[in-house]
Design an enzyme around this catalytic site. Structure first.
Site, PDB file in Angstrom:
ATOM      1  CB  CYS A   1     -47.978  13.205   5.024  1.00 39.06           C
ATOM      2  SG  CYS A   1     -47.451  11.949   6.208  1.00 39.06           S
TER       3      CYS A   1
ATOM      4  CB  CYS B   1     -46.077  10.207   3.864  1.00 39.86           C
ATOM      5  SG  CYS B   1     -47.433  10.222   5.033  1.00 39.86           S
ATOM      6  CG  ASP B   2     -44.898  12.222   0.680  1.00 37.99           C
ATOM      7  OD1 ASP B   2     -44.877  10.989   0.472  1.00 37.99           O
ATOM      8  OD2 ASP B   2     -45.928  12.906   0.597  1.00 37.99           O
TER       9      ASP B   2
END
Length: 325
Positions: free
Chosen positions: A134, A137-138
């Site tokens: 992701c 997300c990261d």
């Protein structure tokens, strides 16, 4: 007599726990099947920085723990088991796990989706330490670093383009010599000076002890191997909704995502779906939580309407009996 729960929730990610918080707070009796892997995909995420209310960020497992405690506070019961069978053909619905069968007036399915992985032991070992599925997300954690993206579809191009905001360079690794992505996404990726491509190649090992230091690649046509130095690996080879248990029972698309027919209600009245089981577009913790809230409110209103209909039926029966006397 076996206990009949007002709501059984299958899944313990942000959607499942939020649904449990709302349903339990509405004074409904709630049982959550957490699964043997409690907490969903966020358990694989180290730091969550984009969940509202945590300005310093929060660890994925800690966030899920907080959600669980909040649901427990309102009286939701938890069972850390997988559901092995469901019977939606009669009411109350029957939900079966290793410890037995449980009855519910209504059900929320929040079993989430799983990222598809390459299946390498080294990839598994370094999940959350440079290996991610992701970018939104990261990506932030890879500021100024070189990273790689595996995949050739629209998602892979979106991830690669998103990562150029942070990474110094993004290498896209694809098994074929052409992309499956739409023309517009291909053009954007090809035009971006921070993105380069390695064709006809697959990752055979992720290098590094405590963090990713590189990748070992193999050309699928020549068998030739090479090492690519990167500090992050992003998998963008698709997601699989965890819906095999409901196949043939609920309306789904070709990929297996549940298609709600009215708000969060599925084609079976009293069965609702929330989170990544219905969402192949956003797949964020906050959108899943919002979905869980919607499903719980829909469930509560549906139960109210059922009770109202039952009261009217009883009233009609009683008045019918009186007129016959």
């Amino acid at each position: 007599m076996a206990k009949v729960y007002d709501a059984i929730i299958i899944g313990s990610g942000p959607a499942g726990y939020t649904a449990a918080i709302y349903a339990a707070r509405a004074n409904l009796s709630v049982l959550v099947f957490q699964g043997y892997q409690v907490g969903g995909q966020l358990m694989l995420t180290s730091e969550v920085e984009n969940y509202p209310g945590f300005e310093e960020g929060i660890l994925g497992p800690t966030l899920m723990e907080k959600m669980e405690q909040q649901a427990r506070r309102f009286g939701a019961e938890m069972l850390p088991e997988d559901v092995t069978a469901v019977d939606f053909s009669r009411r109350p619905f029957v939900i079966t796990s290793d410890s037995g069968s449980y009855l519910a007036r209504a059900v929320i399915i929040a079993t989430g989706a799983s990222a598809k992985w390459l299946g390498l032991p080294s990839e598994q070992r370094l999940q959350g330490r440079g290996v991610s599925a992701c970018a939104t997300c990261d990506g932030f954690f890879f500021r100024g670093k070189e990273v790689a993206v595996v995949g050739g579809g629209d998602t892979a191009m979106e991830e690669a383009l998103f990562l150029t905001r942070y990474a110094s360079h993004v290498t896209v690794i694809h098994r074929r010599d052409t992309l499956r992505a739409s023309k517009i996404m291909q053009e954007r990726a090809f035009k971006n000076p921070k993105i380069s491509f390695i064709w006809n190649s697959e990752v055979i090992e992720v290098l590094g002890e405590d963090a990713v230091t590189g990748l070992r690649l193999r050309n699928v046509k020549t068998g030739e191997e090479q090492t690519l130095t990167v500090e992050g690996l992003f998998l963008a080879i698709g997601h699989q909704p965890n819906t095999s248990l409901f196949r043939g029972l609920l309306q789904m698309d070709e990929a297996g995502y549940i298609i709600p027919v009215e708000h969060t209600m599925t084609n079976i009245p009293g069965v609702f779906a929330a989170g990544d089981v219905t969402d192949h577009r956003y797949r964020q913790a906050v959108t899943a939580a919002g979905d869980g809230c919607r499903a719980a409110i829909d469930l509560e209103r549906w139960l109210e309407s059922q009770a109202h209909e039952e009261a009217l039926r009883q009233e009609a029966l009683t008045s019918g009996e009186h007129s016959n006397q």
